[in-house]
Design a protein around this motif. Structure first.
Motif, PDB file in Angstrom:
ATOM      1  N   TRP A  38      -8.130   3.108  -0.952  1.00 43.66           N
ATOM      2  CA  TRP A  38      -7.688   3.660  -2.224  1.00 43.66           C
ATOM      3  C   TRP A  38      -8.891   3.783  -3.154  1.00 43.66           C
ATOM      4  N   TYR A  73      -1.324   4.298  -1.494  1.00 41.80           N
ATOM      5  CA  TYR A  73      -2.636   4.181  -0.886  1.00 41.80           C
ATOM      6  C   TYR A  73      -2.629   4.848   0.488  1.00 41.80           C
ATOM      7  N   ALA A  79       0.824  -1.204   0.000  1.00 44.89           N
ATOM      8  CA  ALA A  79       0.000   0.000   0.000  1.00 44.89           C
ATOM      9  C   ALA A  79       0.860   1.257   0.000  1.00 44.89           C
TER      10      ALA A  79
END
Length: 234
Positions: free
Chosen positions: A48, A34, A29
């Motif tokens: 996200w 994200y 991530a």
């Protein structure tokens, strides 16, 4: 261990995630940019926006909830966790009466506190008898270290009350607001001291606070040691 909840186009899917798998999700991530947010129970939320092939966007998320929540982090417990995290190497040793304690640098964590850390799964045995914090403990500390707040906007007030003498504003405003100013600004601050910003309104201030927490979580993930691996809780 964590309970993993993934939201997708078909709804949501639940399963379990080991510490190693949770760490892989967090690192992926962070690489992809994200949003990551640590939770006070020692978990994390990854969110996200996915672009759909047919156009438009959709929100997606992965929630990691620890099977053993961190619980209340008292000042004494936080001090012990910081010692284990920062004073290396931390390791198990036996004290003068044969009871197991954690020795972190020159700091000794009492047998009672050591037992509590183990029972709450906040520490785990690593290689060669060393001790490290679990990912749950680190995420719980991260959330505790970045508690954000936003202030209530001042709202409607008369210019003279703000020290603005001789100023008139909105003399024809309804609702008994003639001659009053509406101050909508809201301040966003964090307990870490690194955030003090102002938004045009409280919604913007909350966004600034949320962005700060996301930035701190991303930096946390990127700073985790490369050899941070799963070990059996001792």
């Amino acid at each position: 261990m964590f309970r993993e909840t993934v939201t997708h186009a078909g709804g949501s899917t639940e399963g379990t995630a080991s510490e190693a798998h949770a760490l892989m999700l967090l690192r992926r991530a962070a690489r992809r940019g994200y949003a990551i947010e640590a939770t006070r129970d020692g978990g994390a939320l990854i969110t996200w926006i996915r672009r759909e092939l047919r156009g438009g966007t959709a929100h997606r998320s992965i929630s990691l909830t620890p099977q053993m929540p961190v619980g209340k982090l008292t000042e004494a417990l936080t001090g012990d966790l910081h010692a284990i995290r920062d004073l290396r190497p931390a390791r198990y040793v036996l004290n003068d009466v044969g009871r197991r304690i954690i020795l972190a640098g020159l700091a000794e964590i009492s047998p009672l506190a050591t037992a509590a850390l183990r029972a709450r799964q906040l520490v785990t045995a690593a290689e060669r008898g060393t001790v490290r914090l679990t990912l749950t403990a680190r995420l719980g500390l991260l959330a505790a270290e970045h508690r954000t707040t936003t202030t209530e906007p001042e709202g409607w007030s008369r210019p003279a009350d703000l020290g603005m003498h001789g100023v008139t504003a909105g003399l024809n405003r309804p609702g008994r607001r003639a001659g009053m100013l509406n101050r909508t600004a809201s301040a966003a601050t964090c307990s870490c001291g690194q955030l003090r910003a102002f938004g045009g309104d409280r919604a913007e201030a909350r966004r600034l606070a949320r962005d700060h927490r996301h930035d701190m979580a991303a930096a946390f993930v990127e700073a985790l040691p490369a050899d941070f691996t799963t070990a059996v809780t001792a």
